[in-house]
Design a protein around this motif. Structure first.
Motif, short mmCIF file in Angstrom:
data_model
loop_
_atom_site.label_atom_id
_atom_site.label_comp_id
_atom_site.label_asym_id
_atom_site.label_seq_id
_atom_site.Cartn_x
_atom_site.Cartn_y
_atom_site.Cartn_z
N ILE A 9 0.86 -1.19 0.00
CA ILE A 9 0.00 0.00 0.00
C ILE A 9 0.89 1.23 0.00
CG2 ILE A 9 -1.86 1.18 1.20
CD1 ILE A 9 -2.56 -1.66 0.19
N THR A 10 0.74 2.08 -1.02
CA THR A 10 1.64 3.23 -1.16
C THR A 10 0.91 4.57 -1.32
OG1 THR A 10 1.79 2.91 -3.55
CG2 THR A 10 3.44 1.80 -2.20
N THR A 11 -0.43 4.55 -1.43
CA THR A 11 -1.16 5.80 -1.62
C THR A 11 -2.33 5.88 -0.63
OG1 THR A 11 -2.73 4.89 -3.23
CG2 THR A 11 -0.62 5.73 -4.08
N ASP A 12 -2.85 7.08 -0.44
CA ASP A 12 -3.98 7.27 0.47
C ASP A 12 -5.20 6.50 -0.01
OD1 ASP A 12 -2.55 8.88 2.17
OD2 ASP A 12 -3.22 10.76 1.26
N SER A 13 -5.43 6.47 -1.33
CA SER A 13 -6.60 5.74 -1.84
C SER A 13 -6.45 4.24 -1.61
CB SER A 13 -6.79 6.04 -3.33
OG SER A 13 -5.66 5.64 -4.09
N GLU A 14 -5.24 3.71 -1.79
CA GLU A 14 -5.01 2.29 -1.51
C GLU A 14 -5.19 1.99 -0.02
OE1 GLU A 14 -1.78 1.24 -5.07
OE2 GLU A 14 -1.09 1.60 -3.01
N LEU A 15 -4.82 2.94 0.81
CA LEU A 15 -4.95 2.73 2.25
C LEU A 15 -6.43 2.71 2.65
CD1 LEU A 15 -3.50 2.32 4.92
CD2 LEU A 15 -3.43 4.79 5.21
N ARG A 16 -7.24 3.56 2.02
CA ARG A 16 -8.67 3.54 2.32
C ARG A 16 -9.28 2.18 1.95
NH1 ARG A 16 -8.26 8.91 0.47
NH2 ARG A 16 -8.89 8.33 -1.66
N MET A 65 2.41 9.51 2.50
CA MET A 65 0.98 9.43 2.79
C MET A 65 0.57 10.58 3.70
SD MET A 65 -0.18 5.51 3.25
CE MET A 65 0.09 4.28 1.95
N THR A 66 -0.70 10.96 3.61
CA THR A 66 -1.17 12.11 4.39
C THR A 66 -2.35 11.79 5.29
OG1 THR A 66 -2.64 12.80 2.59
CG2 THR A 66 -0.40 13.71 2.59
N ASP A 67 -3.08 10.71 5.02
CA ASP A 67 -4.32 10.47 5.76
C ASP A 67 -4.38 9.04 6.29
OD1 ASP A 67 -6.81 10.61 6.85
OD2 ASP A 67 -7.91 10.65 4.96
N PHE A 68 -4.06 8.90 7.57
CA PHE A 68 -4.13 7.59 8.22
C PHE A 68 -5.43 7.41 8.99
CE2 PHE A 68 0.27 7.43 7.17
CZ PHE A 68 0.58 6.07 7.11
N ALA A 69 -6.35 8.37 8.90
CA ALA A 69 -7.59 8.30 9.66
C ALA A 69 -8.41 7.05 9.34
CB ALA A 69 -8.42 9.56 9.42
N LEU A 92 4.07 4.42 15.76
CA LEU A 92 2.69 4.31 15.31
C LEU A 92 1.88 5.52 15.77
CD1 LEU A 92 2.22 0.51 16.04
CD2 LEU A 92 2.04 1.58 13.79
N ALA A 93 2.15 5.98 17.00
CA ALA A 93 1.42 7.15 17.51
C ALA A 93 1.71 8.39 16.66
CB ALA A 93 1.79 7.40 18.97
N GLU A 94 2.92 8.49 16.11
CA GLU A 94 3.24 9.62 15.23
C GLU A 94 2.33 9.66 14.01
OE1 GLU A 94 7.32 9.59 14.12
OE2 GLU A 94 8.07 9.93 16.15
N LEU A 95 1.80 8.50 13.63
CA LEU A 95 0.90 8.41 12.47
C LEU A 95 -0.57 8.51 12.89
CD1 LEU A 95 2.69 5.47 10.63
CD2 LEU A 95 2.91 7.92 10.14
N GLY A 96 -0.81 8.71 14.19
CA GLY A 96 -2.18 8.77 14.68
C GLY A 96 -2.79 7.41 14.92
N LEU A 97 -1.95 6.39 15.03
CA LEU A 97 -2.42 5.02 15.24
C LEU A 97 -2.15 4.62 16.69
CD1 LEU A 97 -1.00 3.44 11.94
CD2 LEU A 97 -3.30 4.38 12.35
N VAL A 98 -3.21 4.52 17.48
CA VAL A 98 -3.10 4.25 18.91
C VAL A 98 -4.09 3.15 19.26
CG1 VAL A 98 -3.31 5.22 21.24
CG2 VAL A 98 -2.47 6.66 19.35
N PRO A 99 -3.63 2.08 19.92
CA PRO A 99 -4.53 0.96 20.21
C PRO A 99 -5.51 1.25 21.34
CG PRO A 99 -2.39 0.53 21.18
CD PRO A 99 -2.25 1.81 20.40
#
Length: 388
Positions: A9-16, A65-69, A92-99
């Motif tokens: 996965i390399t783009t925001d659309s692929e991540l969605r 990437m810009t949107d990890f939401a 992971l927290a730097e990317l907004g990913l928190v368990p």
């Protein structure tokens, strides 16, 4: 780029799209990161791996990437499984990913008393699968990432849910699942360590620098290296290693030429940035701001290594407390440091509470951050040390 067993996965659309597939999967998420420790100044993640049963494995390149939401929202739906979570959670927290929930297979393995707790060793013992660790120390900032590295990263994370189940089964059989749940919760919410007031004093070999002038040169060289490392995002030790700073200060060169001629002054930037290092040495040689001996942080205990000479009563208490902790840890089949943090034992030895009953010891340890399961096991045995 897609392989038979994982998707890149390399783009925001692929991540969605990947987030939607993961949301439709089942059970906990296996999560891992790959960083470039030893190569880069930052601790950022250069690859994020996520696996979920029924969804598959996704290797996510966060660079650009810009949107990890969308991924954050999906991952909030179930437990995360990591191995040595405290290494991965900050990046992971730097990317907004928190368990919201966490299972740490490495920490669980420690509580089980497994002799070796690295991912490869635990996977071999509990799942019977051998993992190659050939790329664990690679420079993951490399682009494009080699296929062999990606295969390695994908296999690691895909095994985590099965490993979680194997560790959980053993923890439950040993009566330690509640212990583990409390430890996982503590890791999940643990704040980052505060930054040292004078980080240059942690320089390897810096304890050999005794005079204020030597300390000043050490400080100036450390800050010069740190500034360059930060601006170029290169690990400081790759520019000039700690040993080169110590060698330069010890040699006390009288000119940039003498510094350049110093064979023990090495590193990829030792000559290309020679003027930078010489200016730092000159600042250290001429400054009126001379450092004194290292001062204790406010509220910090004196080093326990000197207690026997300066504080013999505290040293004796520490010896006895350690002995009962070690004995109990052996009974519980876990390392002493997981039964109770050594720092908490030192605090107790240095300043026992007024009430040294098991209840009083438990209250003090709870104030210091011990978990309830630890209090139930160690407070009664630690209290025996204070019985006249």
């Amino acid at each position: 780029m897609t392989s038979d067993s994982w998707s890149m996965i390399t783009t925001d659309s692929e991540l969605r799209a990947a987030s939607e597939l993961l949301a439709a999967g089942d059970g906990p998420f296996g999560v891992d990161t790959e960083r470039a420790s030893g190569f880069k100044y930052s601790n950022r993640a250069y690859l994020v791996q996520v696996f979920r049963r029924g969804a598959g494995t996704f290797l996510i390149d966060p660079v650009g990437m810009t949107d990890f939401a969308p991924l954050a929202e999906t991952l909030a739906g179930d437990e995360w499984v990591l191995h040595a979570a405290d290494q991965d959670l900050p990046s992971l927290a730097e990317l907004g990913l928190v368990p919201a929930r966490l299972f740490d297979t490495e920490l669980g393995s420690r509580l089980l008393g497994l002799e070796r707790v690295g991912l490869g060793a635990v996977t071999a013992e509990l799942l019977g699968i051998e993992l190659a660790k050939a790329h664990s120390a690679s420079d993951w900032s490399t682009r494009p990432l080699p296929e062999a590295w990606l295969e390695y990263a994908a296999l690691d994370v895909a095994l985590l849910p099965d490993l979680r189940d194997a560790v959980a089964t053993r923890l439950e059989a040993a009566g330690k699942l509640e212990f583990a749940d409390q430890e996982f919760a503590a890791v999940r919410v643990r704040p980052p360590k505060p930054k040292a007031a004078e980080p240059w004093r942690k320089l390897t070999g810096g304890n050999r620098m005794r005079s204020p002038r030597q300390l000043a040169m050490t400080r100036e060289l450390w800050h010069a290296r740190d500034e360059l490392a930060r601006s170029s995002d290169i690990a400081p030790g790759r520019l000039i290693p700690d040993a080169s700073i110590v060698a330069a200060v010890g040699a006390n060169p009288r000119s940039a030429g003498e510094l350049a001629a110093l064979k023990t002054f090495r590193g990829r930037a030792s000559r290309s940035e020679l003027d930078r290092w010489w200016r730092a040495i000159l600042r250290g040689k001429t400054t009126d701001d001379l450092p004194g001996p290292k001062q204790r942080e406010p509220g910090a205990l004196p080093s326990h290594r000197g207690w026997a000479q300066r504080h013999p009563e505290a040293a004796d208490r520490l010896t006895e407390l350690r002995a009962v902790v070690t004995a109990e840890a052996e009974r519980q089949h876990m390392p002493p440091e997981n039964l109770i943090a050594p720092a908490l034992v030192r605090e107790l030895a240095w300043q026992p509470p007024a009430d040294t009953s098991p209840e009083g010891i438990a209250i003090r340890l709870a104030e210091l951050g011990a978990r309830p399961w630890q209090l139930g096991l160690v407070a009664p045995i630690l209290a025996t040390v204070f019985v006249d």
